[in-house]
Design an enzyme around this catalytic site. Sequence first.
Site, PDB file in Angstrom:
ATOM      1  CG  ASP A 221      -1.715   1.236   1.402  1.00  0.00           C
ATOM      2  OD1 ASP A 221      -2.480   1.585   0.481  1.00  0.00           O
ATOM      3  OD2 ASP A 221      -1.583   1.884   2.457  1.00  0.00           O
ATOM      4  CB  SER A 222       3.676   2.240   2.148  1.00  0.00           C
ATOM      5  OG  SER A 222       4.630   3.249   2.194  1.00  0.00           O
TER       6      SER A 222
END
Length: 137
Positions: free
Chosen positions: A27-28
């Site tokens: 996600d990051s």
Amino acid sequence: METENEAESKIKLVKQMSPLTWAYLGDSIFETYIRDYLVDTTNLKPNKLHRKAIMYVKAKAQADVIKKLDAYLTDEEKDIVKRTRNTENHHVPKNADKADYMYSTAFEGLIGYLYLTKQEERLAEILKLSIEIHNNS
């Protein structure tokens, strides 16, 4: 530089991690990639950059991308996607459809897995392809 044995040990460790851990990191990585892409390709102010980034990183957009990416994935990558998608996760954001959220988590899991196993070239291919798929949708 890692030896072949060290690299194999790292992959074994990564495979033992929860797929949700892969997704947490993925996600990051994906959001950073999108922000970098938008800064490089637009001349938007931060507020508009943020709103544009959301169009790429929201669950529905990621779910659509991973479904279209399927034809480009290796069998191992398809397995990673399936493992992550099927991992029990009781937290679904109120603004996301459960199925979209599961697929978006699978997309993020693939990104995180490729990153953790140091498959940089393949990660770059998948990230670039995800932008192309999104922009052509």
